[in-house]
Write a protein that holds these residues in place. Structure first.
Motif, mmCIF file in Angstrom:
data_model
loop_
_atom_site.group_PDB
_atom_site.id
_atom_site.type_symbol
_atom_site.label_atom_id
_atom_site.label_comp_id
_atom_site.label_asym_id
_atom_site.label_seq_id
_atom_site.Cartn_x
_atom_site.Cartn_y
_atom_site.Cartn_z
ATOM 1 N N ASP B 56 -3.130 -4.128 -6.809
ATOM 2 C CA ASP B 56 -2.273 -4.621 -5.725
ATOM 3 C C ASP B 56 -0.883 -4.941 -6.244
ATOM 4 O O ASP B 56 0.110 -4.682 -5.586
ATOM 5 N N PRO B 80 -2.828 2.347 -4.073
ATOM 6 C CA PRO B 80 -2.938 2.292 -2.611
ATOM 7 C C PRO B 80 -2.059 1.196 -2.016
ATOM 8 O O PRO B 80 -1.875 0.141 -2.609
ATOM 9 N N ASN B 81 -1.519 1.453 -0.833
ATOM 10 C CA ASN B 81 -0.703 0.465 -0.121
ATOM 11 C C ASN B 81 -1.582 -0.628 0.462
ATOM 12 O O ASN B 81 -2.729 -0.383 0.755
ATOM 13 N N PRO B 82 -1.086 -1.843 0.685
ATOM 14 C CA PRO B 82 0.214 -2.376 0.304
ATOM 15 C C PRO B 82 0.270 -2.781 -1.166
ATOM 16 O O PRO B 82 -0.693 -3.263 -1.707
ATOM 17 N N TRP B 139 3.616 -9.887 -1.272
ATOM 18 C CA TRP B 139 2.530 -8.940 -1.001
ATOM 19 C C TRP B 139 1.756 -9.337 0.253
ATOM 20 O O TRP B 139 1.393 -8.511 1.076
ATOM 21 N N PHE B 143 0.549 -7.297 4.705
ATOM 22 C CA PHE B 143 -0.698 -6.967 5.403
ATOM 23 C C PHE B 143 -0.537 -7.071 6.911
ATOM 24 O O PHE B 143 0.139 -7.963 7.403
#
Lengths: 322, 143
Positions: B56, B80-82, B139, B143
């Motif tokens: 992450d 992978p996002n986010p 971060w 979401f």
């Protein structure tokens, strides 16, 4: 057995929801105790739940080289195998198991489901690191299945002979036998088999010193390398369930005694026994040992637990010949 | 997404390290935040993971050398996002002592969106943990 009862047993208690909760609790306790053994503060006990929620919210990247269908379905295979296994294992005083005969061999087959799921997922992902992990996973599986099979044979033979007949592999008969005749753990010839089974547990779980298939410092988590998002979350759930299945199986095979007849006391006692088994087979060993090489682990499993299990097997067989 | 989910997610950031030609000084300090009881980063729910697919928060150290630039971009795209990027040490921020060197591509933020800078040569473990905490806040909002 009616359909409603079947669904409750498989999806709510003791399989499904309850098993997932307990499995994640065991994982969380393992991480917390491990951190405390290293004098760190460590993550909170509910950390695995947070991890699973986060992973299922993230994007799932599927590599161009992967076989899409197999790659997506492989995590489900291991998860389903473990859910089925936990529904079959009886817990004394709480739950009597889904089927009445032949369960131990079913559990033996179901226990290989997570390892096979990892191998299939790794093969489908098309990554070279994953294929190294795959070959290691399969070779360590071949090594630990031999002592495990001998332990199962010994327990089945012991109970079967005592009840006057051939070997019995029904888990509910094994548990009922111990409830009436005393636990197998207190029986001297069974002690090596018990130790052999305990030694097999870290290998099946794939934790240090036997985390060779997933060695994150050399092959970057091997079979799990290409998994992200919900696929990885599924593997994490399977890991927790695997820990629970193995502890429940140890309890059922060697000391299934409950405390009294009230179900809540029995349940807490069962959870306590699971935590104790997890502490001695996973956390403590993980904190003390470094990772082995694959041929060391292979040799170790073919020598030490196999020898212990064979000693137990021969002693048990001899005690019944006379 | 709901506030509750953001609060859950915020407690489970997994960390991945990319060495973009670093001298290993910053990497040692990063290992310190994970391994030494005093600076334990696992109490924030973090985990150093081996695969970029699990990550992450990305910690990138080192001046981006010409040889390693494409590889860094490739690994970054696999996450992978986010995702959130933290530049650790002075090298990815400005080039540090290697600034005018023929073998350095350019600063990190000309190629990758950098969210948090943690300067230092090497930065102290406390500074790295502070940078990670700031990265978690950024971060969480993604979401």
């Amino acid at each position: 057995m009616n359909i409603a009862e079947f669904f409750v047993n498989v999806f709510i208690f003791p399989g499904g929801l309850f098993a997932i909760m307990l499995g994640l609790l065991l994982t969380g306790l393992d991480r917390k105790i491990y951190a405390r053994l290293q004098r760190r503060v460590g993550p909170p006990i509910y950390q695995p739940w947070l991890d699973v929620v986060k992973l299922s919210l993230k994007e799932m990247v599927i590599p161009k080289t992967a076989n899409y269908t197999v790659f997506r379905l492989a995590p489900l295979l291991g998860f389903a195998g473990m859910l089925a296994a936990i529904a079959v294992i009886p817990v004394a005083g709480i739950y009597s198991g889904l089927y009445q005969s032949g369960d131990l061999l079913v559990v033996l087959y179901l226990l290989s489901a997570p390892a096979l799921a990892l191998a299939i997922g790794a093969a489908a992902s098309g990554s070279p690191y994953s294929s190294i992990g795959l070959s290691r996973e399969i070779s360590i599986m071949l090594a630990y299945e031999i002592p495990m099979l001998i332990v199962f044979l010994t327990v089945g033979m012991r109970v079967g002979m005592e009840l006057g007949g051939t070997a019995i592999f029904s888990l509910s008969s094994i548990v009922n036998f111990q409830l009436s005749q005393g636990s197998l753990l207190l029986d001297l010839p069974m002690l090596p088999a018990f130790l052999a089974f305990l030694i097999c547990i870290p290998g099946i779980l794939g934790v240090v010193p036997f985390d060779i298939p997933e060695a994150e410092t050399e092959i970057t988590e091997g079979p799990l390398l290409e998994y992200s998002g919900s696929g990885l979350a599924m593997f994490k759930l399977t890991g927790g369930l695997k820990m629970l299945v193995l502890s429940a199986l140890t309890v059922a095979l060697f000391f299934p005694m409950g405390l009294g007849s009230f179900w809540l006391v029995n349940l807490l006692w069962f959870i306590f026994k699971c935590v104790v088994i997890m502490f001695f087979t996973t956390t403590l060993i993980r904190a003390m040992q470094a990772r082995m090489r694959i041929e060391q682990a292979y040799k170790f499993y073919l020598l030490v637990p196999t020898a212990l299990a064979l000693i137990s097997f021969v002693l048990t067989a001899m005690s019944f010949r006379i | 997404m709901g506030e509750l989910l953001q609060n859950i997610v915020k407690k489970s950031p997994w960390i991945y390290r990319i060495n973009a030609g670093s001298c290993n000084g910053c990497d040692v300090e990063m290992a310190t935040t994970a391994l030494i009881p005093r600076y334990d980063v696992e109490r924030l729910g973090c985990r150093y993971c081996g695969s970029p697919k699990h990550a992450d928060i990305v910690l990138i150290s080192g001046p981006v050398t010409a040889v390693v630039k494409d590889k860094v971009l490739r690994v970054y795209d696999e996450i992978p996002n986010p995702k959130v990027v933290v530049a650790v040490g002075i090298c990815p921020i400005s080039g540090g002592v290697f600034r005018e060197s023929y073998s350095i591509a350019s600063q990190l933020d000309t190629y990758i969106p950098v969210d948090v800078n943690v300067p230092g040569c090497p930065p102290r473990p406390q500074a790295i943990i502070d940078g990670i905490a700031m990265a978690i806040e950024i971060w969480r909002k993604k979401f």
